[in-house]
Design a protein around this motif. Structure first.
Motif, PDB file in Angstrom:
ATOM      1  N   ALA A  32     -12.113   4.689  -8.459  1.00 53.69           N
ATOM      2  CA  ALA A  32     -11.454   3.490  -8.992  1.00 53.69           C
ATOM      3  C   ALA A  32     -10.101   3.285  -8.313  1.00 53.69           C
ATOM      4  CB  ALA A  32     -11.279   3.614 -10.501  1.00 53.69           C
ATOM      5  N   GLN A  33      -9.396   4.383  -8.053  1.00 55.80           N
ATOM      6  CA  GLN A  33      -8.161   4.340  -7.264  1.00 55.80           C
ATOM      7  C   GLN A  33      -8.364   5.265  -6.079  1.00 55.80           C
ATOM      8  OE1 GLN A  33      -5.666   2.409  -7.788  1.00 55.80           O
ATOM      9  NE2 GLN A  33      -6.200   1.720  -9.834  1.00 55.80           N
ATOM     10  N   TYR A  34      -7.804   4.894  -4.948  1.00 53.52           N
ATOM     11  CA  TYR A  34      -7.983   5.731  -3.753  1.00 53.52           C
ATOM     12  C   TYR A  34      -7.286   7.076  -3.924  1.00 53.52           C
ATOM     13  CZ  TYR A  34      -7.589   7.530   0.951  1.00 53.52           C
ATOM     14  OH  TYR A  34      -7.658   8.342   2.045  1.00 53.52           O
ATOM     15  N   SER A  66      -3.597   1.602   5.352  1.00 50.07           N
ATOM     16  CA  SER A  66      -3.075   2.851   4.787  1.00 50.07           C
ATOM     17  C   SER A  66      -4.228   3.797   4.470  1.00 50.07           C
ATOM     18  CB  SER A  66      -2.302   2.577   3.494  1.00 50.07           C
ATOM     19  OG  SER A  66      -1.323   1.627   3.735  1.00 50.07           O
ATOM     20  N   ILE A  67      -5.298   3.241   3.896  1.00 50.44           N
ATOM     21  CA  ILE A  67      -6.458   4.082   3.564  1.00 50.44           C
ATOM     22  C   ILE A  67      -7.133   4.580   4.843  1.00 50.44           C
ATOM     23  CG2 ILE A  67      -8.812   3.994   2.601  1.00 50.44           C
ATOM     24  CD1 ILE A  67      -7.722   2.295   0.323  1.00 50.44           C
ATOM     25  N   GLY A  68      -7.379   3.669   5.765  1.00 54.64           N
ATOM     26  CA  GLY A  68      -8.052   4.044   7.013  1.00 54.64           C
ATOM     27  C   GLY A  68      -7.263   5.090   7.786  1.00 54.64           C
ATOM     28  N   VAL A 128       1.657 -13.489  -1.204  1.00 53.76           N
ATOM     29  CA  VAL A 128       0.682 -13.045  -0.216  1.00 53.76           C
ATOM     30  C   VAL A 128       0.973 -11.596   0.223  1.00 53.76           C
ATOM     31  CG1 VAL A 128      -0.248 -13.671   2.055  1.00 53.76           C
ATOM     32  CG2 VAL A 128       0.611 -15.446   0.541  1.00 53.76           C
ATOM     33  N   ASP A 129      -0.094 -10.828   0.437  1.00 51.09           N
ATOM     34  CA  ASP A 129       0.012  -9.441   0.905  1.00 51.09           C
ATOM     35  C   ASP A 129       0.569  -9.427   2.337  1.00 51.09           C
ATOM     36  OD1 ASP A 129      -0.453  -6.915   1.850  1.00 51.09           O
ATOM     37  OD2 ASP A 129      -2.531  -6.783   1.192  1.00 51.09           O
ATOM     38  N   LEU A 130       1.691  -8.740   2.521  1.00 49.55           N
ATOM     39  CA  LEU A 130       2.375  -8.727   3.822  1.00 49.55           C
ATOM     40  C   LEU A 130       1.465  -8.249   4.951  1.00 49.55           C
ATOM     41  CD1 LEU A 130       4.986  -8.941   5.498  1.00 49.55           C
ATOM     42  CD2 LEU A 130       5.659  -6.704   4.629  1.00 49.55           C
ATOM     43  N   SER A 131       0.660  -7.210   4.698  1.00 47.61           N
ATOM     44  CA  SER A 131      -0.151  -6.645   5.796  1.00 47.61           C
ATOM     45  C   SER A 131      -1.229  -7.608   6.285  1.00 47.61           C
ATOM     46  CB  SER A 131      -0.877  -5.362   5.384  1.00 47.61           C
ATOM     47  OG  SER A 131      -0.301  -4.770   4.315  1.00 47.61           O
ATOM     48  N   GLU A 132      -1.654  -8.535   5.456  1.00 52.89           N
ATOM     49  CA  GLU A 132      -2.744  -9.426   5.880  1.00 52.89           C
ATOM     50  C   GLU A 132      -2.292 -10.880   6.010  1.00 52.89           C
ATOM     51  OE1 GLU A 132      -6.286  -8.815   3.471  1.00 52.89           O
ATOM     52  OE2 GLU A 132      -6.825  -7.255   4.893  1.00 52.89           O
TER      53      GLU A 132
END
Ligand code: FAD
Length: 323
Positions: free
Chosen positions: A69-71, A98-100, A198-202
């Protein structure tokens, strides 16, 4: 050679992140006509598979688990390895998020494979997959040519274009059960920073402020411009160090690396560490009152002037275009 490729989709707040669709497009290139299987890891994510098919997935494998549910590194690594074990792909594609960034080296180590990370372009040339990636903090690019069979790449968000949405495509997601054990970390609570918009990374448009913004309140005109352009606000480390904004906004070598369509740098000098995070933006506009500022060397358009005069003028003009 034809490959079976496993693409890891990424979910945030029960929504697929765009990088998932970009990874499918990269997966198609790597597959060279082979099957592209998308792995969807999370909890309660079954309903998200439709758009994965519409963006080009041949099959979707869903791993639903309460511990996803959470990484967390351990849980995700175990679930990803179990999916790889079940699918036996010859190629793997994941977002360089970040996950990758956290999980892909672990997977590569366990699979005893190489990893081409932070890929900004991927193509077929001379019968081989060619991956382009930045080196020396984005000052140069290298091309990695893959001549043997297996291939594991992580792609930088906003660089590899997703395929056209094809609403005629559909499919039935398959469910894979995995066992997740021996977790060294558990998430007890998620405390979110109050970020809106808006999400900064995307983000496709980023309005970034530097020390020239002069105060926390100085970010207000930048926020207004970002709202008009449906963009996100970012910052230099200078602005973060001066406590004008939160470090989550920092762009650069030790902050976020972004590639928006439009980057507007406001009161940012253009230090090499800042350029490392934004110099691959498609169009760069710099507003600075110092005509000698380094940022102008990477800018497509430069405005020499006071940001507090220039930004409101831009905002007004863009508002007129929207009406
Ligand atoms: P300054 O360099 O002080 O520039 C401010 C600019 O604003 C000036 O060019 C000035 O002319 C202009 N200005 C002032 N007033 C106005 C106005 N009214 N209108 C228009 N222009 C105006 N930095 C990052 O950004 N990201 C990183 O990830 C990062 N990582 C680092 C890692 C290391 C190991 C180190 C040593 C440094 C790192 N830095 C990073 C810091 C970097 O070296 C710079 O110090 C920082 O980027 C400077 O921020 P700035 O451009 O906002 O400030």
């Amino acid at each position: 050679m034809t490959r079976k490729v496993l693409v890891f989709a990424e979910v945030k707040d029960q929504q697929l992140r765009n990088v998932s669709f970009e990874a499918i497009a990269a997966g198609k290139t790597v597959a060279e006509g082979g099957e592209v299987v998308v792995a969807l890891l999370g909890q309660g994510v079954d309903g998200l598979s439709e758009s994965l098919f519409q963006y080009g997935a041949d099959r979707v494998v869903v791993v639903n688990h309460e511990l996803l549910a959470q990484y967390t590194t351990d849980a995700y690594t175990q679930a990803a390895l179990a999916t790889i074990e079940a699918e036996q792909p010859e190629g793997i594609v994941i977002g360089h998020t970040s996950i990758g960034k956290d999980v892909s080296p672990r997977l590569a180590a366990r699979l005893q494979s190489g990893l081409i990370s932070d890929v900004t372009a991927i193509e077929l040339a001379g019968g081989n997959v060619v991956c382009t990636r930045p080196i020396y903090s984005g000052k140069a690019f290298e091309k990695k040519i893959v001549t043997d069979g297996k291939l594991f790449v992580s792609i930088r968000p906003n660089n590899v274009p997703a395929l056209e949405l094809d609403t005629s495509r559909s499919g039935q997601a398959e469910v894979l059960s995995v066992e997740i054990t021996n977790l060294r970390t558990i998430i007890k609570e998620v405390v979110r920073k109050a970020t809106d918009g808006v999400d900064l990374s995307e983000a496709k448009v980023v309005i970034a402020g530097g020390r020239g913004v002069k105060s926390e309140d100085g970010f207000a005109p930048l926020k207004e411009l970002a709202d008009v352009l449906n963009g996100a606000v970012g910052a230099s480390r200078g602005a973060c160090d001066a406590e004008y904004c939160d470090y989550s906004l920092q762009i650069g070598q030790t902050g976020k690396v972004i590639t928006p369509d439009l980057y507007i740098a406001c009161g940012i000098s253009g230090a090499i560490q800042h350029l490392a995070g934004m110099s691959n933006s498609k169009v760069i506009v710099a507003i600075n009152k110092d005509p000698e500022a380094n940022i102008f060397k990477v800018a497509d358009y430069g405005i020499v002037g006071d940001l507090f005069e220039v930004i409101p003028l831009l905002t007004e003009e863009f508002k007129k275009l929207k009406v």
